[in-house]
Design a protein around this motif. Structure first.
Motif, PDB file in Angstrom:
ATOM      1  N   PHE A  76       0.828  -1.204   0.000  1.00  0.00           N
ATOM      2  CA  PHE A  76       0.000   0.000   0.000  1.00  0.00           C
ATOM      3  C   PHE A  76       0.869   1.264   0.000  1.00  0.00           C
ATOM      4  O   PHE A  76       0.544   2.252  -0.665  1.00  0.00           O
ATOM      5  N   LEU A  77       1.997   1.213   0.727  1.00  0.00           N
ATOM      6  CA  LEU A  77       2.906   2.362   0.734  1.00  0.00           C
ATOM      7  C   LEU A  77       3.562   2.535  -0.630  1.00  0.00           C
ATOM      8  O   LEU A  77       3.726   3.668  -1.116  1.00  0.00           O
ATOM      9  N   LEU A  78       3.922   1.423  -1.262  1.00  0.00           N
ATOM     10  CA  LEU A  78       4.484   1.513  -2.616  1.00  0.00           C
ATOM     11  C   LEU A  78       3.488   2.149  -3.579  1.00  0.00           C
ATOM     12  O   LEU A  78       3.873   2.942  -4.453  1.00  0.00           O
ATOM     13  N   LEU A  81       3.615   5.827  -3.135  1.00  0.00           N
ATOM     14  CA  LEU A  81       4.873   6.432  -3.589  1.00  0.00           C
ATOM     15  C   LEU A  81       5.065   6.333  -5.096  1.00  0.00           C
ATOM     16  O   LEU A  81       5.845   7.102  -5.672  1.00  0.00           O
ATOM     17  N   TRP A  82       4.387   5.392  -5.734  1.00  0.00           N
ATOM     18  CA  TRP A  82       4.621   5.132  -7.155  1.00  0.00           C
ATOM     19  C   TRP A  82       4.436   6.370  -8.033  1.00  0.00           C
ATOM     20  O   TRP A  82       5.262   6.639  -8.925  1.00  0.00           O
ATOM     21  N   PRO A  83       3.392   7.191  -7.849  1.00  0.00           N
ATOM     22  CA  PRO A  83       3.266   8.385  -8.702  1.00  0.00           C
ATOM     23  C   PRO A  83       4.389   9.400  -8.482  1.00  0.00           C
ATOM     24  O   PRO A  83       4.652  10.217  -9.367  1.00  0.00           O
ATOM     25  N   ILE A  84       5.025   9.374  -7.299  1.00  0.00           N
ATOM     26  CA  ILE A  84       6.070  10.351  -6.996  1.00  0.00           C
ATOM     27  C   ILE A  84       7.419   9.865  -7.516  1.00  0.00           C
ATOM     28  O   ILE A  84       8.153  10.603  -8.166  1.00  0.00           O
ATOM     29  N   ARG A  85       7.768   8.611  -7.203  1.00  0.00           N
ATOM     30  CA  ARG A  85       9.037   7.994  -7.576  1.00  0.00           C
ATOM     31  C   ARG A  85      10.201   8.970  -7.367  1.00  0.00           C
ATOM     32  O   ARG A  85      10.846   9.404  -8.319  1.00  0.00           O
ATOM     33  N   PRO A  86      10.487   9.321  -6.123  1.00  0.00           N
ATOM     34  CA  PRO A  86      11.521  10.334  -5.873  1.00  0.00           C
ATOM     35  C   PRO A  86      12.917   9.827  -6.203  1.00  0.00           C
ATOM     36  O   PRO A  86      13.231   8.651  -6.025  1.00  0.00           O
ATOM     37  N   ARG A 106      13.638   2.140  -1.204  1.00  0.00           N
ATOM     38  CA  ARG A 106      14.713   1.360  -1.815  1.00  0.00           C
ATOM     39  C   ARG A 106      14.193   0.561  -3.008  1.00  0.00           C
ATOM     40  O   ARG A 106      14.870   0.450  -4.040  1.00  0.00           O
ATOM     41  N   LEU A 107      13.000   0.000  -2.888  1.00  0.00           N
ATOM     42  CA  LEU A 107      12.421  -0.741  -4.010  1.00  0.00           C
ATOM     43  C   LEU A 107      12.170   0.164  -5.214  1.00  0.00           C
ATOM     44  O   LEU A 107      12.191  -0.304  -6.356  1.00  0.00           O
ATOM     45  N   LEU A 108      11.960   1.442  -4.967  1.00  0.00           N
ATOM     46  CA  LEU A 108      11.759   2.400  -6.054  1.00  0.00           C
ATOM     47  C   LEU A 108      13.063   2.997  -6.557  1.00  0.00           C
ATOM     48  O   LEU A 108      13.048   3.839  -7.458  1.00  0.00           O
ATOM     49  N   GLY A 109      14.188   2.601  -5.962  1.00  0.00           N
ATOM     50  CA  GLY A 109      15.485   3.084  -6.429  1.00  0.00           C
ATOM     51  C   GLY A 109      15.882   4.452  -5.931  1.00  0.00           C
ATOM     52  O   GLY A 109      16.796   5.064  -6.479  1.00  0.00           O
ATOM     53  N   ALA A 110      15.212   4.968  -4.898  1.00  0.00           N
ATOM     54  CA  ALA A 110      15.540   6.297  -4.376  1.00  0.00           C
ATOM     55  C   ALA A 110      16.788   6.237  -3.504  1.00  0.00           C
ATOM     56  O   ALA A 110      17.068   5.228  -2.858  1.00  0.00           O
TER      57      ALA A 110
END
Length: 382
Positions: A76-78, A81-86, A106-110
Motif C-alpha cells: 500500500f505504501l508503494l 509512492l509510485w506516482p512520486i518515484r523520488p 529502496r524498491l523504487l530506487g531512491a
C-alpha cells in the motif's frame, strides 16, 4: 524529492515542513512532503502544505500493531509512492516506522538521507528501542546529516559513517513561531525568564532550582517553567523558589508564540544536549539565551546575540542569570527564519551532491519501468 517525518508532536514535523518549504524555493526541485495525518502541526490554524499525509499510530498499542503488520503495509505504501518515484528522499527526523518507508523507497530506487538530531538517547527521553531502530535505519541509507559536531562525533563512534555512507553537516535553522502583537508598553514587573520544553532530568531542572535559590535575596525576577514531565524533587524545589511558577502540562504549538512573547530571555540549564529546538525558536524570536555549554549547544549558539554560556553547575548558572539581569532587558531583532532555512537547504543539497554515490544500475532500471510501454512487441518510451 520526498521529505518525510511521521511524528505527531514535538519539533520533528515542524523541522520537516520548514525544510520542505525551503527546498521548494530551489529551482529545478519538485518536493513532496509526507507528515502524519494527526500531527499537531497539521491540525493548527496554518497547516503546512503536505502532499502525502499518512495515518501512523495514536498510542503505544497502535504503534506495536503497526510494527507487527508492517510487511503487509508495504504494498500500500508503494502504491502511494509510485506516482512520486523520488530520486532522493530525506527523513527529517527518525521515528519508529521509518524502516518501512526506507524499504519502500529502496524498491523504487531512491537514494536516502537521514537527518540525525540525537545519536544517543537522553535519560527518560524517547520511546523503547528508539536508538536501535534509528541505527538500523542509518545503516540502510546513503547519507547522514548531523545537526552538530557533537552528533557527528557520536555517529563516527557508532561506526555509522563510512566511505559508502558519508556524513553531511547541517546546522539547525531557527524556528519561527507567530508571536502575538506586543501591547503598547510592557506591563511593569521584574525581568521574565522562560524555561520551556520537556521536564526531564537531563534538562538540568535541579541545576536551575539551585541556581535560582543562590541568587541574592534582593534579586527581582519572574521565572516560568513550562512543559510536560513526571513529578520529581527538582520540580518541587523549583515550585518552592521565590518568583518561580511551574506549569507541568503539554503545551500545544499554538501557544509557543505566546510563551516566547511573555519572556525577556530563555534559559537552557541542560546537563547534556545535542542541540535544541527551543534555542532555535528563541533565536527566531530575538530572545537572549542563557545556556550551559554542553553537547552541541555551544556550537548552535555561537552566532546568537547576547547568548550567555555557563558551566553545568548551579554557581556558574547563577552568575549567568545575574550577568543577564545586569544587561538592559531588551529583545533582539528577530532572525529571518525563512532565509536561514533557505541557506540550510542550499548547504544540504551541496553536501548531498558531494557525499552521495552514483545511483546503482538496478535503481536506474527500476525507475524507468513505469515509463515503458509494450507496443508492437517492443518497449518504447512514450
Amino acid at each position: 524529492m520526498l521529505v518525510w517525518q511521521w511524528g505527531r508532536r514535538g519539533a520533528g514535523p515542524r523541522f520537516a515542513a520548514c525544510l520542505a518549504e525551503a527546498l521548494r524555493d530551489r529551482p529545478g526541485l519538485a518536493v513532496t512532503l509526507s507528515l502524519c495525518r494527526d500531527a499537531e502541526i497539521m491540525t493548527g490554524a496554518d497547516p503546512p502544505r503536505c502532499e502525502m499525509p499518512v495515518s501512523t499510530y495514536r498510542d503505544m498499542g497502535s504503534l506495536l500493531l503497526r510494527l507487527a503488520t508492517a510487511p503487509f503495509a508495504l504494498p500500500f505504501l508503494l502504491a502511494r509512492l509510485w506516482p512520486i518515484r523520488p530520486d532522493l528522499a530525506i527523513c527529517a527526523m527518525p521515528g519508529p516506522l521509518d524502516l518501512l518507508m526506507a524499504a519502500a523507497l529502496r524498491l523504487l530506487g531512491a537514494r536516502l538521507v537521514v537527518v540525525v538530531h540525537e545519536a544517543e538517547a537522553h535519560p527518560g527521553d524517547g520511546f523503547p528501542m528508539q536508538m536501535a531502530l534509528q541505527r538500523a535505519l542509518c545503516r540502510r541509507v546513503d547519507g547522514l546529516a548531523a545537526l552538530s559536531s557533537h552528533v557527528a562525533a557520536q555517529l563516527r563512534r557508532q561506526r555509522l559513517v563510512s566511505r559508502r555512507r558519508r556524513l553531511i553537516r547541517l546546522a539547525h535553522p531557527p524556528f519561527a513561531f507567530t508571536l502575538p502583537a506586543t501591547p503598547a508598553g510592557r506591563p511593569a514587573g521584574p525581568p521574565r525568564l522562560l524555561f520551556f520544553g520537556r521536564l526531564l532530568p537531563y534538562k538540568g531542572l535541579d541545576l536551575l532550582a539551585e541556581a535560582i535559590a543562590a541568587l541574592p535575596p534582593e534579586t527581582a525576577i519572574a521565572v516560568r517553567v513550562v512543559g510536560h514531565g513526571p513529578a520529581c524533587p527538582a520540580l518541587a524545589a523549583l515550585a518552592a523558589c521565590r518568583g518561580v511558577t511551574v506549569e507541568n502540562r503539554w503545551v500545544p504549538e499554538s501557544e509557543i508564540g505566546s510563551l516566547l512573547e511573555w519572556s525577556n530571555a530563555v534559559i537552557l540549564p541542560y546537563r547534556e544536549a545535542s542541540q535544541s529546538g527551543v534555542a532555535a525558536a528563541a533565536m527566531a524570536a530575538g530572545r537572549p539565551i542563557i545556556a550551559t555549554r554542553v553537547g552541541g549547544l555551544r556550537e548552535q549558539l555561537s552566532g546568537a546575540g547576547q547568548a550567555v554560556l555557563c558551566d553545568p553547575d548551579p554557581a556558574s548558572l547563577a552568575r549567568g542569570i545575574m550577568l543577564w539581569l545586569e544587561t538592559p532587558t531588551q529583545c533582539l531583532a528577530r532572525e529571518d527564519a525563512g532565509e536561514a532555512w533557505r541557506q540550510a537547504a542550499a548547504a544540504l543539497m551541496l553536501g548531498i551532491r558531494a557525499a552521495l554515490p552514483a545511483r546503482p544500475a538496478a535503481g536506474r532500471m527500476m525507475r524507468k519501468l513505469p515509463a515503458l510501454r509494450l507496443r508492437g512487441g517492443r518497449h518504447r518510451a512514450p
